[in-house]
Each structure stands twice: as C-alpha cells, then as structure tokens.
Design an enzyme around this catalytic site. Structure first.
Site: not given
Ligand code: AP5
Ligand code: ZN
Length: 214
Positions: A13, A88, A123, A156, A167
C-alpha cells in the site's frame, strides 16, 4: 480522485501510494505514518499508540476516526486523497460514510501471508517522507540511505516476524471483512472495486494501477 488502498500489512500500500501521489497529485493519508510521527514527537497519542502498535494490534476506532476526520478536512485533500491503512474495521468504514466521505476507487492488494513475512524482514523506510524500500526487491540507490534526501533509512519497530504474524492475524479477523463491505458498495454503484495481484514486481503493479485508474 479519492482512493482507498486495502490490503494486508506489507501488501504494498505505502509503496504504491508513493507512485499514485506522484501520478495524480493527491496526498497520501497513512494512519500508520501519522501514528509513527506522533510516537517520534512524543505526544500523548504517540505514547498510547506505541504500546498497541508494538503488539501488532489496532489503535482504537475512536482515535483513528478523529485523526482522519481532521486530516481530510484540510485544504490539500479537497481534490482527492489516498487512504493508506484506513479504514481497517467496519466501524471505521461506517464512520466515513456517516461523515459523508465518498470514495471513487477501492483497490485491494492480494498477497499471500508467507510472501509478506519475507517482505517485512527486508523493509527499510524513510519516516519523514513515507518512502519505502526493500533490500532486495526495491533497494535504495545507496545502501541504507533515502534516494531523495540521502538521510538514513530505518527498520520499523513492528517488523519482527512475531509481530508481523500477529498483524496478519488481526488483518484477517478485523480488516478482511472490508473486502465484502466495499464489494457491496461497488455493487450499489457507490464506488469502483479493483483487486490487483500484489505479488507482481513493484513496477508491474504500478502499471496495472495506472491502467485501472486512467
Ligand atoms: P509496503 O508498501 O510498506 O507495504 P504496506 O502495505 O504499506 O505495509 P504496512 O506494513 O505499512 O501496512 P500496515 O497496514 O500493517 O501498517 P500501517 O503503517 O498502516 O511494502 C512492504 C515491503 O514490501 C517493503 O519493503 C516494500 O519495498 C516491499 N514491496 C512492496 N511492493 C512490492 C512488490 N510488488 N514486490 C516486492 N516487494 C514489494 O499500520 C501500522 C500499525 O498502526 C497497525 O498495526 C496499527 O497498530 C496502527 N494503525 C494504522 N492504521 C490504523 C487504523 N486505521 N486503525 C487502527 N490501527 C491502525
Ligand atoms: Zn504502509
């Protein structure tokens, strides 16, 4: 253009948000990045959120809904936005609807859990910009440094395998129901729903998105 990026942790994402921001000139609203910024700033919200995030759980709907409402009301969001990591839960999606926030496209990134665990282990992120790298699949030009600013990349806190697996469990239980939720919304004509194969290379996924949203 108002877009929701829906998918498991590590599905890509944040990576594709960077591409779409550049292509459509709309801001990325990443609730995860907002929470991490609050943690870095040492605010009350940050202190409360850190414990929950380190455990791989979700921050309360009330806090998150308040954050997003405030962010979406800002002038740079008036012509559209990319929601990354929000909504989410069903209550978060309902709150958006109740507040009259309409979306044009929901994009689901489909990636199997085992691939995700491997992605997270490599990552590296640039917190200030939200740019995301992978040591093998999307390496920075200079090891350990952000391509644009030259600043250090970091790992991270929630990317250890044990936390990633937690997660993923939370995703399947609390976020996956949004797939049906938005498929129904699309059937009612309220938005378009697209499912993309997130296991393809970063550039290939970007190309597919560009075609879908053209
Ligand atoms: P990346 O693009 O970083 O993936 P992402 O989908 O953004 O993953 P996140 O871990 O950021 O998602 P998340 O939803 O768990 O975390 P968030 O920060 O929202 O890619 C991942 C890796 O793969 C990278 O190394 C990239 O280079 C690689 N990659 C990407 N595309 C690729 C491809 N096509 N091929 C190969 N490699 C690839 O949330 C974190 C925490 O915050 C949550 O756990 C929760 O506690 C809290 N939180 C956030 N939002 C909410 C909400 N709405 N409600 C409640 N709690 C929340
Ligand atoms: Zn992300």
């Amino acid at each position: 253009m108002r877009i929701i990026l829906l998918g498991a942790p590590g599905a890509g994402k944040g990576t594709q948000a960077q591409f779409l921001m550049g292509k459509f000139g709309i801001p990325q609203i990443s609730t995860g990045d907002m929470l991490r910024a609050a943690i870095s700033a040492g605010t009350e919200l940050g202190l409360a959120a850190k414990k929950v995030m380190d455990e791989g759980k979700l921050v309360s709907d009330e806090i998150i809904i308040g954050l997003v409402k405030e962010r979406i009301a800002q002038p740079d969001c008036q012509n559209g936005f990319l929601l990354d990591g929000f909504p989410r839960t069903i209550p978060q999606a309902d709150a958006m609807k109740e507040n009259g926030v309409v979306v044009d496209h929901v994009i689901e990134f489909d990636v199997a859990d085992d691939i995700i665990v491997e992605r997270m282990s490599g990552r590296r992120v640039h917190p200030a910009s939200g740019r995301v790298y992978h040591v093998t699949y999307n390496p920075p030009k200079v090891e350990g440094k952000d391509d644009v600013s030259g600043e250090d990349l970091v790992i991270r806190a929630d990317d250890q395998e044990e936390t990633v697996r937690k997660r993923l469990g939370v995703y399947h239980e609390q976020t996956k129901p949004l797939v049906d939720y938005y498929r129904n919304e699309a059937q009612s004509g309220n938005c378009a729903y697209h499912k993309v194969d997130g296991t393809k290379a970063v550039d290939a996924v970007s190309r597919e998105l560009a075609e879908l949203l053209a």
